[in-house]
Design a protein around this motif. Structure first.
Motif, PDB file in Angstrom:
ATOM      1  N   ARG A   1       0.836  -1.203   0.000  1.00  0.00           N
ATOM      2  CA  ARG A   1       0.000   0.000   0.000  1.00  0.00           C
ATOM      3  C   ARG A   1       0.873   1.256   0.000  1.00  0.00           C
ATOM      4  NH1 ARG A   1      -1.638   2.549   4.581  1.00  0.00           N
ATOM      5  NH2 ARG A   1      -3.308   4.080   4.333  1.00  0.00           N
ATOM      6  N   GLU A   2       1.902   1.270   0.852  1.00  0.00           N
ATOM      7  CA  GLU A   2       2.795   2.434   0.925  1.00  0.00           C
ATOM      8  C   GLU A   2       3.605   2.592  -0.365  1.00  0.00           C
ATOM      9  OE1 GLU A   2       2.406   0.348   3.489  1.00  0.00           O
ATOM     10  OE2 GLU A   2       2.110   1.558   5.292  1.00  0.00           O
ATOM     11  N   PHE A   3       4.140   1.484  -0.855  1.00  0.00           N
ATOM     12  CA  PHE A   3       4.964   1.596  -2.065  1.00  0.00           C
ATOM     13  C   PHE A   3       4.120   2.118  -3.239  1.00  0.00           C
ATOM     14  CE2 PHE A   3       7.976  -1.316   0.130  1.00  0.00           C
ATOM     15  CZ  PHE A   3       9.142  -0.609  -0.104  1.00  0.00           C
ATOM     16  N   GLU A   4       2.922   1.630  -3.345  1.00  0.00           N
ATOM     17  CA  GLU A   4       2.079   2.084  -4.464  1.00  0.00           C
ATOM     18  C   GLU A   4       1.690   3.552  -4.296  1.00  0.00           C
ATOM     19  OE1 GLU A   4       0.284  -2.179  -5.965  1.00  0.00           O
ATOM     20  OE2 GLU A   4      -1.098  -0.721  -5.063  1.00  0.00           O
ATOM     21  N   ARG A   5       1.494   3.942  -3.034  1.00  0.00           N
ATOM     22  CA  ARG A   5       1.200   5.359  -2.783  1.00  0.00           C
ATOM     23  C   ARG A   5       2.375   6.252  -3.213  1.00  0.00           C
ATOM     24  NH1 ARG A   5      -2.419   9.626  -1.676  1.00  0.00           N
ATOM     25  NH2 ARG A   5      -1.334  11.140  -0.372  1.00  0.00           N
ATOM     26  N   LEU A   6       3.580   5.791  -2.933  1.00  0.00           N
ATOM     27  CA  LEU A   6       4.757   6.572  -3.354  1.00  0.00           C
ATOM     28  C   LEU A   6       4.711   6.806  -4.863  1.00  0.00           C
ATOM     29  CD1 LEU A   6       7.743   4.992  -1.331  1.00  0.00           C
ATOM     30  CD2 LEU A   6       6.591   7.181  -0.915  1.00  0.00           C
ATOM     31  N   ILE A   7       4.475   5.734  -5.594  1.00  0.00           N
ATOM     32  CA  ILE A   7       4.443   5.857  -7.056  1.00  0.00           C
ATOM     33  C   ILE A   7       3.317   6.811  -7.480  1.00  0.00           C
ATOM     34  CG2 ILE A   7       4.184   4.597  -9.240  1.00  0.00           C
ATOM     35  CD1 ILE A   7       6.764   3.909  -7.766  1.00  0.00           C
TER      36      ILE A   7
ATOM     37  N   VAL B   1      11.583   0.701  -4.356  1.00  0.00           N
ATOM     38  CA  VAL B   1      10.860   1.719  -5.138  1.00  0.00           C
ATOM     39  C   VAL B   1      11.246   1.593  -6.603  1.00  0.00           C
ATOM     40  CG1 VAL B   1      10.706   4.213  -5.580  1.00  0.00           C
ATOM     41  CG2 VAL B   1      10.520   3.335  -3.235  1.00  0.00           C
ATOM     42  N   SER B   2      12.518   1.358  -6.848  1.00  0.00           N
ATOM     43  CA  SER B   2      12.985   1.189  -8.217  1.00  0.00           C
ATOM     44  C   SER B   2      12.325  -0.025  -8.863  1.00  0.00           C
ATOM     45  CB  SER B   2      14.512   1.039  -8.207  1.00  0.00           C
ATOM     46  OG  SER B   2      14.963   0.604  -9.458  1.00  0.00           O
ATOM     47  N   GLN B   3      12.285  -1.125  -8.119  1.00  0.00           N
ATOM     48  CA  GLN B   3      11.687  -2.353  -8.654  1.00  0.00           C
ATOM     49  C   GLN B   3      10.204  -2.170  -8.934  1.00  0.00           C
ATOM     50  OE1 GLN B   3      12.857  -4.874  -5.430  1.00  0.00           O
ATOM     51  NE2 GLN B   3      14.819  -5.466  -6.357  1.00  0.00           N
ATOM     52  N   LEU B   4       9.501  -1.550  -7.998  1.00  0.00           N
ATOM     53  CA  LEU B   4       8.059  -1.401  -8.167  1.00  0.00           C
ATOM     54  C   LEU B   4       7.736  -0.464  -9.326  1.00  0.00           C
ATOM     55  CD1 LEU B   4       5.324  -2.274  -7.014  1.00  0.00           C
ATOM     56  CD2 LEU B   4       5.308  -0.126  -5.732  1.00  0.00           C
ATOM     57  N   SER B   5       8.506   0.605  -9.448  1.00  0.00           N
ATOM     58  CA  SER B   5       8.228   1.541 -10.541  1.00  0.00           C
ATOM     59  C   SER B   5       8.385   0.834 -11.887  1.00  0.00           C
ATOM     60  CB  SER B   5       9.155   2.767 -10.446  1.00  0.00           C
ATOM     61  OG  SER B   5      10.485   2.414 -10.746  1.00  0.00           O
ATOM     62  N   ALA B   6       9.389  -0.046 -11.981  1.00  0.00           N
ATOM     63  CA  ALA B   6       9.567  -0.815 -13.210  1.00  0.00           C
ATOM     64  C   ALA B   6       8.372  -1.735 -13.428  1.00  0.00           C
ATOM     65  CB  ALA B   6      10.867  -1.627 -13.136  1.00  0.00           C
ATOM     66  N   ALA B   7       7.957  -2.411 -12.358  1.00  0.00           N
ATOM     67  CA  ALA B   7       6.834  -3.351 -12.465  1.00  0.00           C
ATOM     68  C   ALA B   7       5.553  -2.635 -12.884  1.00  0.00           C
ATOM     69  CB  ALA B   7       6.635  -4.071 -11.134  1.00  0.00           C
ATOM     70  N   LEU B   8       5.410  -1.391 -12.407  1.00  0.00           N
ATOM     71  CA  LEU B   8       4.186  -0.648 -12.710  1.00  0.00           C
ATOM     72  C   LEU B   8       4.306   0.169 -14.002  1.00  0.00           C
ATOM     73  CD1 LEU B   8       3.170   0.650  -9.162  1.00  0.00           C
ATOM     74  CD2 LEU B   8       2.260  -1.318 -10.414  1.00  0.00           C
ATOM     75  N   GLY B   9       5.441   0.044 -14.636  1.00  0.00           N
ATOM     76  CA  GLY B   9       5.633   0.770 -15.886  1.00  0.00           C
ATOM     77  C   GLY B   9       5.723   2.276 -15.709  1.00  0.00           C
ATOM     78  N   PHE B  10       6.109   2.698 -14.497  1.00  0.00           N
ATOM     79  CA  PHE B  10       6.288   4.131 -14.249  1.00  0.00           C
ATOM     80  C   PHE B  10       7.780   4.434 -14.267  1.00  0.00           C
ATOM     81  CE2 PHE B  10       7.047   7.619 -11.241  1.00  0.00           C
ATOM     82  CZ  PHE B  10       6.333   8.615 -11.882  1.00  0.00           C
TER      83      PHE B  10
ATOM     84  N   VAL C   1       2.078   9.321  -5.800  1.00  0.00           N
ATOM     85  CA  VAL C   1       2.485  10.708  -5.515  1.00  0.00           C
ATOM     86  C   VAL C   1       3.526  11.173  -6.536  1.00  0.00           C
ATOM     87  CG1 VAL C   1       3.680  12.200  -3.840  1.00  0.00           C
ATOM     88  CG2 VAL C   1       1.908  10.598  -3.068  1.00  0.00           C
ATOM     89  N   PHE C   2       4.474  10.301  -6.839  1.00  0.00           N
ATOM     90  CA  PHE C   2       5.511  10.675  -7.798  1.00  0.00           C
ATOM     91  C   PHE C   2       4.883  10.974  -9.170  1.00  0.00           C
ATOM     92  CE2 PHE C   2       8.905   8.012  -5.350  1.00  0.00           C
ATOM     93  CZ  PHE C   2       8.914   8.969  -4.360  1.00  0.00           C
ATOM     94  N   ARG C   3       3.908  10.140  -9.543  1.00  0.00           N
ATOM     95  CA  ARG C   3       3.239  10.340 -10.824  1.00  0.00           C
ATOM     96  C   ARG C   3       2.503  11.687 -10.841  1.00  0.00           C
ATOM     97  NH1 ARG C   3       1.662   6.059 -14.359  1.00  0.00           N
ATOM     98  NH2 ARG C   3       1.754   4.539 -12.677  1.00  0.00           N
TER      99      ARG C   3
END
Lengths: 419, 419
Positions: free
Chosen positions: A91-97, A123-132, A99-101
């Protein structure tokens, strides 16, 4: 070129020089207006990202940003807020993305120790996974000096200089008075797991008999009888004994000895840390008059006696972080590489975050003398350059003149988020 | 002119600048070889005179004597050895005269606080009674700042600068982290009877809300309920609370609250001083996470951040002492007279020792705010000039480069004397 904003946050315990890294990030970003729009800083660290409380650093003057270089503490606030695994803290990691978006952030600069290196990697891994698209760069900082792949961690050198200076000065005081007054002085310093800071106290002694005479390192289990014998021998020989003790000193069974905040078997609150405990032990068993000091936050905030080397390295890793981001890097940390001891030469290299996160760099066994109460020449050779040089802040009205930023937040765009 | 030797001794707790006075005495004496032969220094203070252990300062180079100006501690050793009344300590007083006679000493320079002013006066009186010509000059020194007839006492200004700097730096650290970490920080400083040093911590705050928020002065009996209410209000308003507490804080009945070295009602050793006690109280009653620091000897030895004003005054009183002796004065103390606050102007005047000895200069009531937790503008006006200016010592290998003298004794001429 596409212009994106950068996010910068400070994490964990602050230091005398973490703001020098912040200064470098902002100054370097400002030098590339074609690539980086604004640097948004997390108020109170990563919490600022989660709560979308983002400080608009573009409102700060160039002069005030420059003053960050000589201001201790965390100029935007820091926090101890640990993000766990991607699963547990999804939940927190997705929120970071999110906010960044929302704030067009393409660069994530996270300034901290081992835990934040881990967060930065995720954060780097998740952003890649989410295509951000996000470039996540970790900027090293910790007085504990326990990050791998870097010669030292910005923040440590200044603590080392402070504790060695303090030990030398207090040692002269005790030596002057020992005939009729204090014979044993105990100086408690930071270091829960590693003895780097305690070891640095030893730099105070240039000649035989000078303070400190004994180090109590967390790496060496405390042996009361052997310690007391050494204290007595030292007082007999030099007239006094100065001891540096790590807050993380462990007893014979490996248990933490400091009793701060706990109660004894009778339910009485135990005041004080390991410093007063060791002093009291010496008094009880050997009868010597004692004094003790606990530097606590003073040591990691003492910008007035920062190491010039440390300040330069803190700035260099901040600048390199932005340079690496602009060069398209991701999931890396600028690390300090030692090229030579005397004169100390170093440069900045790239360390992959997956080799940094969750790896603790301990003090090597060959840095500790055979008796466990001192450091070896190899340790001195390693430590000495890190405290070299002075970088005195400007003074006003007799005191260091530190900057307070305005710290105005940008407007929120998202729903609120509870942490 | 008759050439006589001088005797110089350091007394009581040492300071960051007492050696600057020693430097001045020796340098000024050396400039008058037609009047003063050698400066003999008491090893470990007055004990050196009693035991005829006199350090031959003529063996020290001019360069090393000059380095005394920037070296903390007591270069010849100091002691806590109280001479009582002329009747009770007659044997010791007569021994002093005997030693002075044997070593052709015509000038007695005693560098200390209130007790040593008293001893100095008695030595002067006894030498007159015994028909031995001796000029006894007291040189003021005490971090307690409690001597009368002088604007301030050399040693105090540097402690004041150190504690105010430390409080400002630690305050920035705590403010950075308060959201998720430490909310209350307690800084214990020296001052058994007077709150001068605690008061100086307040210089750290320039603006509303900056550390320190509360002072606990020895002049104000501790009121737990009122204190806790103020801490809570401060945390509610600013997010954190920084407190400076005097080691001499007294409870509601006027009793010393610090438990160092004592045992509680159950026979358990009480560790720590008043700093950790206050921090624990806040934790127990208000639940805030706390940290505390105890500067102890670090504060009075911190030559690396000495006040330039203080160093200049320490040197000036040493020089004036010799000048007064050469002018035929006896039983006097060079005192600092304030001529203006801003810019601070001062000169040296002569204070009769019988008005100095055993008079304690307390902090005036009008220096303390009505709530008892702060200082007034009058106090700031008094304190501010005393920390003005920096006098950074030379550094070598990253640390202050302090001198160690050879400290060779002259040959004894008398029978031994037991103290």
């Amino acid at each position: 070129m596409v212009i994106k904003n950068a996010f910068y946050a400070q994490s964990g315990g602050v230091t005398a020089v973490i703001n020098a890294s912040a200064c470098a990030v902002i100054e370097t970003a400002r030098a590339h207006p074609d690539r980086i729009g604004n640097v948004l800083a997390g108020r109170d660290g990563i919490i600022g990202a989660l709560t979308e409380d983002l400080i608009d650093t573009s409102l700060e003057s160039a002069a005030d940003i420059a003053r960050l270089r000589h201001t201790p503490g965390g100029a935007f606030g820091s926090c101890r807020y640990k993000l766990k695994s991607l699963e547990q803290s999804r939940r927190e990691f997705e929120r970071l993305i999110e906010v960044f978006r929302a704030h067009h952030i393409g660069y994530f600069f996270y300034n901290g120790g081992g835990d934040s290196a881990d967060t930065c990697l995720k954060v780097s891994q998740l952003s890649a996974a989410l295509g951000f698209p996000l470039q996540a760069i970790h900027i090293p900082k910790t007085v504990d000096n326990d990050l791998p792949l870097t010669d030292t961690c910005p923040g440590f050198g200044s603590v080392a200089k402070y504790v060695a200076t303090s030990m030398r000065e207090a040692g002269l005081d005790v030596a002057s008075m020992a005939r009729t007054s204090t014979k044993v002085f105990v100086f408690e310093v930071m270091g829960r797991h590693a003895g780097w800071i305690t070891a640095a106290c030893a730099l105070a002694a240039r000649n035989e008999g000078e303070a400190p005479h004994l180090l109590l390192l967390p790496e060496v289990l405390f042996d009361e009888a052997r310690f007391l014998a050494c204290v007595k021998e030292c007082v007999d020989r030099y007239g006094y004994c100065a001891i540096a003790v790590s807050e993380g000193l462990r007893g014979p069974e490996g248990e933490l000895m400091a009793g701060a905040g706990t109660t004894d078997a009778f339910g009485h609150a135990q005041l004080g840390g390991i410093g007063p405990q060791i002093a009291q032990l010496v008094k009880d068993r050997l009868g010597y008059k004692f004094h003790w000091a606990v530097a606590d936050y003073l040591q990691r905030a003492a910008r007035h006696i920062a190491s010039k080397t440390d300040v330069e390295q803190a700035y260099a890793v901040g600048k390199a972080a932005v340079d690496m981001a602009l060069a398209g890097k991701n999931a890396v940390m600028p690390a300090i590489r030692r090229l030579a001891d005397y004169p100390y030469r170093w440069d900045i290299v790239e360390a992959p975050l997956d080799q940094v996160a969750n790896v603790e760099h301990k003090m090597p066994a060959e840095f500790i003398t055979a008796d466990g109460f001192g450091i070896t020449e190899a340790a001195r050779r390693y430590l000495a350059p890190l405290i070299a040089g002075e970088d005195t802040p400007p003074f006003r009205d007799g005191l260091p003149d530190y900057v307070s930023l305005q710290n105005v937040s940008v407007a929120r765009k998202l729903e609120s988020f509870s942490i």
